[in-house]
Design a protein around this motif. Structure first.
Motif, PDB file in Angstrom:
ATOM      1  N   GLY A 103       0.828  -1.193   0.000  1.00 27.07           N
ATOM      2  CA  GLY A 103       0.000   0.000   0.000  1.00 27.07           C
ATOM      3  C   GLY A 103       0.866   1.248   0.000  1.00 27.07           C
ATOM      4  O   GLY A 103       1.981   1.253   0.509  1.00 27.07           O
ATOM      5  N   THR A 134      -3.310   0.590  -3.618  1.00 23.13           N
ATOM      6  CA  THR A 134      -2.603  -0.681  -3.569  1.00 23.13           C
ATOM      7  C   THR A 134      -1.820  -0.861  -4.854  1.00 23.13           C
ATOM      8  O   THR A 134      -2.362  -0.652  -5.947  1.00 23.13           O
ATOM      9  CB  THR A 134      -3.586  -1.851  -3.397  1.00 23.13           C
ATOM     10  OG1 THR A 134      -4.335  -1.663  -2.195  1.00 23.13           O
ATOM     11  CG2 THR A 134      -2.847  -3.172  -3.315  1.00 23.13           C
ATOM     12  N   ASP A 156      -5.015  -0.774   4.742  1.00 17.87           N
ATOM     13  CA  ASP A 156      -4.558  -1.300   3.456  1.00 17.87           C
ATOM     14  C   ASP A 156      -5.265  -2.605   3.102  1.00 17.87           C
ATOM     15  O   ASP A 156      -5.700  -2.802   1.956  1.00 17.87           O
ATOM     16  CB  ASP A 156      -3.047  -1.540   3.493  1.00 17.87           C
ATOM     17  CG  ASP A 156      -2.253  -0.253   3.608  1.00 17.87           C
ATOM     18  OD1 ASP A 156      -2.853   0.823   3.423  1.00 17.87           O
ATOM     19  OD2 ASP A 156      -1.043  -0.315   3.884  1.00 17.87           O
TER      20      ASP A 156
END
Length: 268
Positions: A103, A134, A156
């Motif tokens: 991330g 991402t 994330d």
């Protein structure tokens, strides 16, 4: 029409629609690329091209979504591009590619005070207003996909789950990935496919356990570092260092930049 100071008739004032036609398609592409690379003010490029600022802004709004929709180049596959996370898993399954996930977050403008969802952008990690994305690469750090762009407060792992990554791991059991500690939940659910850094031993652990943990952590980190290099390559572009534009255009900007980076990376 009033004459100018030389006594010649003054040219009629052009409308913004007429000024827009002064930038041919090539110039609109170049202007957009310059803004994506250096985050220059639109007014600065307008002076360079001798047009109104709104003409440059219109050009960016035309070209940027086209660049964002191009997808990501595939190494060794001319003309083939990946657009979704499902495309990435299908490609990794067909080619035996081990994925790397990470991330990344970029500071953005603070939402207006009192507006809905203002706290959603505050990152729990850096305590700043950010947007997260991402990044997925192969073992050589070549960008295969960037997406799951969400407000900075979202974790994330949660962000990538919203893209259906769990269903994709189930659909493609042969696909493997290396991730950092933020995706430890995926590693726990798919232990044969996802590798995360080992948990730190307890405080009363023996010296042998600590040494073994450090060696395993360093090995996993060295195998995963290529995705960090990909993130660093993206952030050579000024808007992904700190985004100064409107938040509603951030997703397009990030995707356009990542797609352009993937073109160069695919040649390696």
């Amino acid at each position: 029409m009033r004459p100018d100071y030389h006594g010649n008739p003054a040219s009629p004032k052009r409308t913004s629609h007429e000024r827009a036609h002064q930038l041919v398609f090539t110039d609109r592409v170049i202007a957009t690329l310059v803004i994506l690379r250096f985050q220059l003010p639109h007014a600065a490029l307008a002076v360079f091209y001798g047009v109104d600022r709104s003409t440059v802004t219109r050009a960016v709004h035309e070209i940027r979504p086209l660049l964002a929709a191009r997808g990501f180049a595939v190494p060794g596959e001319a003309g083939l591009r990946l657009h979704t996370l499902a495309d990435v898993f299908a490609y990794a399954s067909a080619k035996g590619v081990e994925l790397r996930l990470d991330g990344t977050e970029v500071r953005v403008r603070r939402p207006k005070a009192g507006g809905p969802g203002r706290r959603a952008f505050v990152s729990g990690k850096i305590r700043q207003n950010t947007k997260k994305a991402t990044v997925v690469t192969d073992g050589q750090g070549r960008t295969l996909w960037t997406g799951a762009i969400r407000p900075g407060r979202m974790h994330d792992q949660t962000a990538v789950k919203t893209e259906g990554i769990e269903a994709l791991f189930e659909q493609y059991p042969q696909v493997k990935a290396k991730v950092d500690a933020g995706y430890r939940g995926l590693a726990k659910r798919f232990p044969d496919q996802v590798t995360a850094p080992p948990k730190k031993p307890a405080k009363d652990a023996s010296a042998e356990e600590i040494t073994g943990w450090e060696e395993a952590r360093k090995k996993q980190s060295s195998e995963r570092i290529c995705v960090e290099h990909a993130n660093a390559e993206h952030k050579q572009w000024r808007p992904l260092q700190r985004y100064l534009g409107r938040r509603e255009y951030y997703d397009q900007t990030h995707l356009a930049i990542a797609g352009l980076v993937s073109d160069r990376a695919a040649e390696r």
